[in-house]
Design an enzyme around this catalytic site. Structure first.
Site, short mmCIF file in Angstrom:
data_model
loop_
_atom_site.label_atom_id
_atom_site.label_comp_id
_atom_site.label_asym_id
_atom_site.label_seq_id
_atom_site.Cartn_x
_atom_site.Cartn_y
_atom_site.Cartn_z
N SER A 1 0.84 -1.20 0.00
CA SER A 1 0.00 0.00 0.00
C SER A 1 0.88 1.26 0.00
O SER A 1 1.68 1.46 -0.89
CB SER A 1 -0.96 -0.04 1.20
OG SER A 1 -1.96 0.93 1.07
N ASP B 1 -5.67 -3.47 -2.16
CA ASP B 1 -4.65 -3.12 -1.17
C ASP B 1 -4.08 -4.36 -0.49
O ASP B 1 -4.82 -5.17 0.07
CB ASP B 1 -5.28 -2.19 -0.14
CG ASP B 1 -4.27 -1.50 0.74
OD1 ASP B 1 -3.43 -2.20 1.34
OD2 ASP B 1 -4.32 -0.27 0.85
#
Length: 300
Positions: A43, A157
């Site tokens: 991320s 993510d």
């Protein structure tokens, strides 16, 4: 124990805007003489780590320091597609202008971006192909950014499954593995047990961003009590809590040589207008890490 010249595998965890601390960590480690040979990022960790691996961390830092609440709104390209509220094209276009469109395998630093494949329910290690595309997959926060679809794979993510991706560093052969966990124990000023809820103390939330955007567009938002958290605020808090729990388990199962802990209440997940503050916090916590290493094997 001198860290100068020692090779390092750096693990950069997920946690939204708190990840601006990764910039400060990298600066402190490199200024101390650490040789960062490999980065595993998830991320925001993939975003910062990718910029460093491409040799563009200073340019990326300047961009992040320039972000204001209004800039954040301008980067929100709202979409009616299912899977997320923001297409993410403007963010990636801005990032690509800074870091270029290099392939990961050509970078001078070994780099792994970690995403989560919802189709197979497993994490994905992206180690080849265009760097911006790998970062885009890794930062696809559910409900916020639309997922990346590659054939049958739906990538989101990486923090969904592994917010502190240590495993990709196992074969690096470096002297040290240092992990940066953005879900560390909360820290409050003396005499205060709960975080303040004002925008000044709590940062610029997604709900505030959407309110300003609606004002600019002349579109009213549904009214609700000030104490009632919005849908996306709840979703972000829930995702943050999930990541923190998984991170603790991963760090306990696969402990790195050193862990740099960033308090999970340092700022909100979307407080990117607090970049300068988070970068300095990263520097501070990295200095503590270097002091532990310097004291020797008993503390390292």
């Amino acid at each position: 124990m001198d860290v100068k010249g020692r090779t390092v595998s750096l693990v950069l965890g997920s946690g939204g805007a708190r990840g601006m601390a990764h910039i400060g960590v990298i600066h402190e480690l490199t200024e101390a003489g650490c040789d960062i040979r490999a980065i595993s990022g998830c991320s925001i960790g993939a975003l910062v780590g990718g910029a460093y691996a491409a040799g563009k961390l200073d340019e990326f830092e300047a961009w992040m320091r320039s972000i204001t609440a209004f800039n954040m709104i301008s980067l929100m390209d709202l979409t009616w597609r299912s899977g997320g509220l923001i297409a993410g094209s403007k963010v990636i276009e801005g990032l690509t202008r800074i870091i270029g469109n290099r392939d990961i395998e050509t970078l001078p630093v070994a780099f792994t971006a970690v995403a989560a494949n919802l189709t197979l329910e497993k994490e994905v290690w992206i180690r080849s192909g265009p760097l911006p595309e790998a970062i885009r997959a890794s930062i696809s926060l559910p409900m916020l950014l639309t997922p990346v679809v590659r054939g049958d794979a739906v990538l989101v993510d990486g923090g969904v499954l592994n917010p502190v991706p240590i495993a990709p560093t196992f074969g690096d052969g470096t002297d040290l593995t240092i992990a940066v966990n953005l879900g560390g124990l909360p820290v409050y000023p003396a005499g205060r047990k709960k975080p303040k809820t004002s925008s000044k103390a709590g940062g610029f939330s997604y709900t505030q961003s959407m309110k300003q955007l609606s004002d600019l567009l002349g579109l009213p938002l549904p009214s609700r009590p000030a104490s009632d958290p919005g849908l996306l605020d709840v979703a972000n808090r829930a995702f943050d809590s999930m990541q923190n729990s998984i991170a603790r388990q991963k760090l306990a199962s696969y402990p790195p040589d050193q862990t740099i802990e960033i308090p999970r209440n340092a700022c909100g997940m979307l407080d990117f207008d607090r970049a300068a503050e988070m970068i300095e916090l990263g520097r501070k916590e990295a200095r503590r890490c270097l002091e532990r290493i310097a004291r020797g094997p008993a503390d390292a």
